[in-house]
Write a protein that holds these residues in place. Structure first.
Motif, PDB file in Angstrom:
ATOM      1  N   ASN A   1       0.846  -1.187   0.000  1.00 56.56           N
ATOM      2  CA  ASN A   1       0.000   0.000   0.000  1.00 56.56           C
ATOM      3  C   ASN A   1       0.892   1.250   0.000  1.00 56.56           C
ATOM      4  OD1 ASN A   1      -2.520   1.389   0.363  1.00 56.56           O
ATOM      5  ND2 ASN A   1      -2.013   1.625   2.542  1.00 56.56           N
ATOM      6  N   ILE A   2       1.007   1.886  -1.152  1.00 49.79           N
ATOM      7  CA  ILE A   2       1.940   3.012  -1.284  1.00 49.79           C
ATOM      8  C   ILE A   2       1.173   4.329  -1.201  1.00 49.79           C
ATOM      9  CG2 ILE A   2       3.631   4.124  -2.804  1.00 49.79           C
ATOM     10  CD1 ILE A   2       4.123   1.298  -3.984  1.00 49.79           C
ATOM     11  N   VAL A   3       1.589   5.166  -0.297  1.00 47.80           N
ATOM     12  CA  VAL A   3       0.903   6.435  -0.057  1.00 47.80           C
ATOM     13  C   VAL A   3       1.912   7.559  -0.204  1.00 47.80           C
ATOM     14  CG1 VAL A   3      -0.570   7.711   1.529  1.00 47.80           C
ATOM     15  CG2 VAL A   3      -0.489   5.211   1.672  1.00 47.80           C
ATOM     16  N   GLY A   4       1.687   8.426  -1.174  1.00 46.85           N
ATOM     17  CA  GLY A   4       2.535   9.601  -1.315  1.00 46.85           C
ATOM     18  C   GLY A   4       2.274  10.583  -0.185  1.00 46.85           C
ATOM     19  N   ASP A   5       3.195  11.493   0.019  1.00 49.33           N
ATOM     20  CA  ASP A   5       2.999  12.462   1.103  1.00 49.33           C
ATOM     21  C   ASP A   5       3.812  13.724   0.823  1.00 49.33           C
ATOM     22  OD1 ASP A   5       1.907  13.440   3.429  1.00 49.33           O
ATOM     23  OD2 ASP A   5       2.571  11.773   4.676  1.00 49.33           O
ATOM     24  N   GLN A   6       3.583  14.733   1.649  1.00 46.28           N
ATOM     25  CA  GLN A   6       4.335  15.979   1.548  1.00 46.28           C
ATOM     26  C   GLN A   6       5.845  15.700   1.613  1.00 46.28           C
ATOM     27  OE1 GLN A   6       2.890  18.748   0.929  1.00 46.28           O
ATOM     28  NE2 GLN A   6       0.771  18.495   1.626  1.00 46.28           N
ATOM     29  N   ALA A   7       6.614  16.540   0.941  1.00 48.10           N
ATOM     30  CA  ALA A   7       8.071  16.465   1.049  1.00 48.10           C
ATOM     31  C   ALA A   7       8.479  16.619   2.516  1.00 48.10           C
ATOM     32  CB  ALA A   7       8.716  17.567   0.201  1.00 48.10           C
ATOM     33  N   THR A   8       9.537  15.917   2.902  1.00 46.54           N
ATOM     34  CA  THR A   8       9.947  15.912   4.317  1.00 46.54           C
ATOM     35  C   THR A   8      10.173  17.325   4.849  1.00 46.54           C
ATOM     36  OG1 THR A   8      12.231  15.617   3.592  1.00 46.54           O
ATOM     37  CG2 THR A   8      11.022  13.627   4.222  1.00 46.54           C
ATOM     38  N   TRP A   9      10.739  18.216   3.990  1.00 47.09           N
ATOM     39  CA  TRP A   9      11.049  19.567   4.461  1.00 47.09           C
ATOM     40  C   TRP A   9       9.862  20.509   4.323  1.00 47.09           C
ATOM     41  CZ3 TRP A   9      10.480  22.182  -0.104  1.00 47.09           C
ATOM     42  CH2 TRP A   9      10.845  21.528  -1.278  1.00 47.09           C
ATOM     43  N   HIS A  10       8.810  20.067   3.644  1.00 47.12           N
ATOM     44  CA  HIS A  10       7.618  20.903   3.481  1.00 47.12           C
ATOM     45  C   HIS A  10       6.585  20.597   4.564  1.00 47.12           C
ATOM     46  CE1 HIS A  10       5.200  23.671   1.197  1.00 47.12           C
ATOM     47  NE2 HIS A  10       4.232  22.806   1.007  1.00 47.12           N
ATOM     48  N   ARG A  11       6.589  19.363   5.016  1.00 48.81           N
ATOM     49  CA  ARG A  11       5.593  18.897   5.976  1.00 48.81           C
ATOM     50  C   ARG A  11       5.514  19.748   7.253  1.00 48.81           C
ATOM     51  NH1 ARG A  11       2.662  14.347   6.642  1.00 48.81           N
ATOM     52  NH2 ARG A  11       2.088  13.949   8.792  1.00 48.81           N
ATOM     53  N   PRO A  12       6.663  20.180   7.823  1.00 47.19           N
ATOM     54  CA  PRO A  12       6.577  20.984   9.057  1.00 47.19           C
ATOM     55  C   PRO A  12       5.797  22.279   8.888  1.00 47.19           C
ATOM     56  CG  PRO A  12       8.819  20.196   8.716  1.00 47.19           C
ATOM     57  CD  PRO A  12       8.066  19.871   7.470  1.00 47.19           C
ATOM     58  N   HIS A  13       5.623  22.759   7.644  1.00 45.75           N
ATOM     59  CA  HIS A  13       4.853  23.990   7.427  1.00 45.75           C
ATOM     60  C   HIS A  13       3.352  23.736   7.454  1.00 45.75           C
ATOM     61  CE1 HIS A  13       8.454  26.283   6.609  1.00 45.75           C
ATOM     62  NE2 HIS A  13       8.872  25.304   5.817  1.00 45.75           N
ATOM     63  N   ASP A  14       2.964  22.477   7.549  1.00 47.88           N
ATOM     64  CA  ASP A  14       1.555  22.108   7.729  1.00 47.88           C
ATOM     65  C   ASP A  14       0.651  22.666   6.625  1.00 47.88           C
ATOM     66  OD1 ASP A  14      -0.474  20.763   9.164  1.00 47.88           O
ATOM     67  OD2 ASP A  14      -1.093  22.633  10.112  1.00 47.88           O
TER      68      ASP A  14
END
Lengths: 513, 513
Positions: free
Chosen positions: B95-108
């Protein structure tokens, strides 16, 4: 009385009189209680994401929470995406989820799942009622939590034995918790910035983009020369004649950076610092100019109108009428374009209409061409999880008391996520006109693919193209009891739209774009 | 190469060559990699629960995992209910789930959600790739986890920078982890029980209800006088001529208690002790007779066929043909009843067909009337979360290589949860015949309401009735490119069913029941 009855009576006493539901076996005692307790309007949705999206739309218009009724962990899971959107919109929802009986759950029957775990990511408040005697008290606390801090998702998990056991006690409503007060020193600091002459933007969100907030923001801007802009996504923006010709921080990172480049100071009024919807290689996350300073006038959980009023007072900004946007345009003709469709909407939109906007990439420029429309409220896909537009339109129609026309501007790809909404619109005879922007592809993804630096090849296009086979939205709508027609020119679209606005019930227009 | 390319190449090297997808912006590099790496079949679903349900159905027929491609936390959330079903079915899924870039995620940014938190409740294995260089290694571990312990859901979260950054390394396939070995002392203990003469049931689940397992169970039962029964819900049961005339533990607690009442010993072969689907006031959770003893021959994560073979050997149970079920029935005529519909199915089902059964309450007795059908595989809604039947049918058609006819027996209420499946059936021209059991109500809930001890009043009936407006399944199917027709008699249904079985592509029959 049993726990379920105490739940319904407690909700009614606290002013929660609308229930969006997709119940299952473990919720049958709640359903039975509806027959005994008068006054709860129950609205059925045929899939849970429709249910939670309706509750979101209801809050945005009614300004008070509805409750949901969902079935066990997987039923809640089906509704999580629109609870995510509701969380981002700060919509207050009393989210009720039935579950296995407390003594049955340890046996791990097939539908058992981590209900609280699923709820936690979208809820500010989660509680499981341990027994019937707790249900009323817990429900009152859930309503209090849903109304707090400008609106929150409060999830109450209801094991079936807590529903059916005797010993339920109706709880009195709990008082609404006050929002954290506006910080006087923050108001003074922002006033100093605005007087300093540095180029300043007031970035508005939450209640700041509704009617009262806009009037105050306009006075402040005129008194100080500050710029005004709204967040890209907002739960509800007051728009049209008599309201500000606000523009939003653009979606595209490049355009957003350009729009913010000149501001030395950004004052946040219930807004957060603008960041890209997604990251891109070599592009910044944050969109403000390097060196720009942020100043928080009010946080998203505070009262934006009170903050703006204090600021206007501190600046002695005089009352000032919002300028007229000029005459209403005429409906456009010819082949559909985003600009011409927006112009047609501006021409025809009834007074006090509600627009639910999930037009995705097609509608990013709709604002510019609709300032001269009749006064209306514009609702965005606040959390970016597609599949919210049609449920929100449905719930907003109910939250507005069925008196205001809703225009649901809906991209075709995202419409497929919660098309079951149409059935509820037909069942409840809601005044909703849906316009499906039928381009038969995931246009946003083709743009995004190109942003990756390439043209989609055949394998990729199979993931981006919705045209094989074509979706027939007229048949889909009619299959759920909603009358529908197709338009390929703006004349046809305008005629159908105008006719639909004279109806009582729903109508769907498939606009081939 | 970038991380996305290393992911696709690693999956292909490990034999994962089918991807069920509903991608978003953060997955565009994966989609781009599909254009570069040949051999991955990508199948688009228009909502994520269709995607995850297809992956479940694929495993049940192909016996190897497919991967999914889902978009961020809310996209995963939309697919959780069918991952719940897949977990209960022990279906292996990468089950592959894309997500926010690691450095973008903290900006919520708006779409940010607790992706891992959502995944945990349905996954045996969850990992987020921290950087491009890890993606191949993590993907190989995900495939290994998906194939382990008779099948598991393994969720790999892929931040977009881990996709697009260079430094991706293709990883070699990891060996399939062996199932926990059959416990010799458990085999001996069960053999002693079976020789003791106490009344004993072999309760079969997992591979024990497939062809090899059934043949062994039949030898054991004939040698010892033991009874045989299947779990109420099974991922895949081999049925029809040449297979056992197995019955299932009934759904209703009362009937289940009656069916199990005489057994002093219950031997669990990949099964769990039978418990009610739901609890009811005053009724037991567990359905076995008081004092009955459980004996575990094999746990759900073990090899049921190996366990049965060891037991047959220990008992020296001789080879024995499974008895003939008698002649195939003729198609029934007249007004539809569950029994007559089952008879019609038994008459017409093609050899080696696949039945996906989400008939819910209407179909609880279908087994009894279909033993004399041609050999076929029967797939159940393993986790009880409705909305699995049509996606599983779709994925099973692909998992079976497109060569076997699929009959999707589908209640109307639950069909509405994932009707988007029909579009994928049309796009991929899959050999699926859907029969919608159109009773225009949530029949199961009306039964359950009555089990609460009352007749639904008008408020309650508004939550249980789907008839206002009626759903028109012919229009809904045609709106998604699937030809369809309506039947109100069994003659009409039989004629349409037989004609559909001669087609290459999908067909839908709305049977008014």
């Amino acid at each position: 009385m049993n726990g379920a009855r105490s739940l319904v009576e407690t909700l009614l006493a606290a002013g929660v009189d609308t229930c969006f539901a997709n119940p299952g076996t473990s919720e049958m005692h709640f359903v039975a209680a509806l027959d005994q307790a008068a006054g709860m309007r129950c609205v059925l949705g045929l899939q849970e994401n429709v249910v939670t999206g309706m509750a979101d739309g209801y809050w945005r218009l009614a300004g008070k929470p509805a409750c949901t009724l969902l079935h066990c962990g997987p039923g809640l899971a089906n509704g999580l995406a629109n609870l995510h959107n509701a969380r981002r919109a700060r919509s207050g929802i009393v989210n009720i989820v039935g579950d296995q009986a407390t003594w049955h759950r340890p046996h791990d029957p097939p539908l058992t799942a981590d209900t609280e775990g699923f709820a936690r990511g979208v809820s500010a408040w989660v509680r499981t009622s341990a027994r019937a005697a707790d249900v009323g008290r817990d429900a009152a606390a859930a309503v209090q939590a849903a109304r707090a801090l400008q609106g929150q998702v409060a999830t109450l998990v209801l094991p079936s034995d807590a529903s059916w056991d005797d010993g339920g006690e109706v709880a009195k409503p709990l008082s609404v918790l006050p929002a954290p007060p506006v910080d006087g020193s923050a108001v003074d600091a922002v006033a100093r910035v605005l007087r300093s002459g540095g180029k300043t933007l007031l970035l508005l969100a939450g209640a700041a983009v509704q009617e009262q907030g806009q009037a105050l923001a306009w006075r402040i801007a005129q008194a100080t020369g500050a710029g005004l802009m709204a967040d890209y996504l907002n739960a509800r923006v007051s728009r049209g004649r008599g309201r500000l010709q606000l523009e939003r921080v653009p979606y595209s990172t490049d355009l957003a950076v350009a729009a913010l480049a000149s501001y030395e100071h950004i004052v946040l009024v219930n807004a957060k610092p603008p960041v890209g919807f997604f990251a891109y290689p070599g592009k910044p996350s944050q969109q403000h100019a390097p060196g720009a300073q942020f100043h928080v006038l009010s946080r998203p959980d505070q009262d934006a109108v009170a903050a703006l009023r204090d600021l206007a007072d501190a600046l002695r900004a005089p009352p000032l009428a919002i300028p007229d946007p000029g005459p209403r345009p005429e409906p456009a003709s010819g082949a559909p374009t985003p600009e011409k469709l927006a112009q047609t909407v501006a021409a025809l939109l009834p007074d006090q209409a509600i627009v639910s906007d999930e037009s995705v990439s097609y509608g990013r420029g709709f604002y510019k061409h609709t300032h001269a429309a009749a006064p209306h409220e514009w609702l965005h896909l606040s959390g970016g999880a597609i599949g919210d537009g049609m449920p929100v339109a449905t719930g907003a129609a109910i939250g507005a008391g069925g008196e205001r026309r809703v225009l649901s501007l809906q991209a075709d790809g995202s419409a497929m996520y919660s098309l079951q909404s149409l059935w509820t619109q037909a069942r409840e005879r809601l005044p909703v006109t849906t316009v499906i922007l039928s381009n038969r592809k995931y246009a946003i993804l083709i743009n995004e693919y190109q942003a990756v630096g390439a043209t989609p090849g055949p394998s990729a296009m199979r993931m981006l193209d919705l045209g094989n086979p074509n979706l027939d939205w007229v048949q889909l709508a009619q299959g759920m009891g909603v009358e529908a027609a197709r338009a390929s020119t703006l004349e046809e679209c305008a005629a159908l739209m105008a006719a639909s606005f004279r109806r009582d019930g729903p109508f769907l227009i498939e606009l081939l774009v």
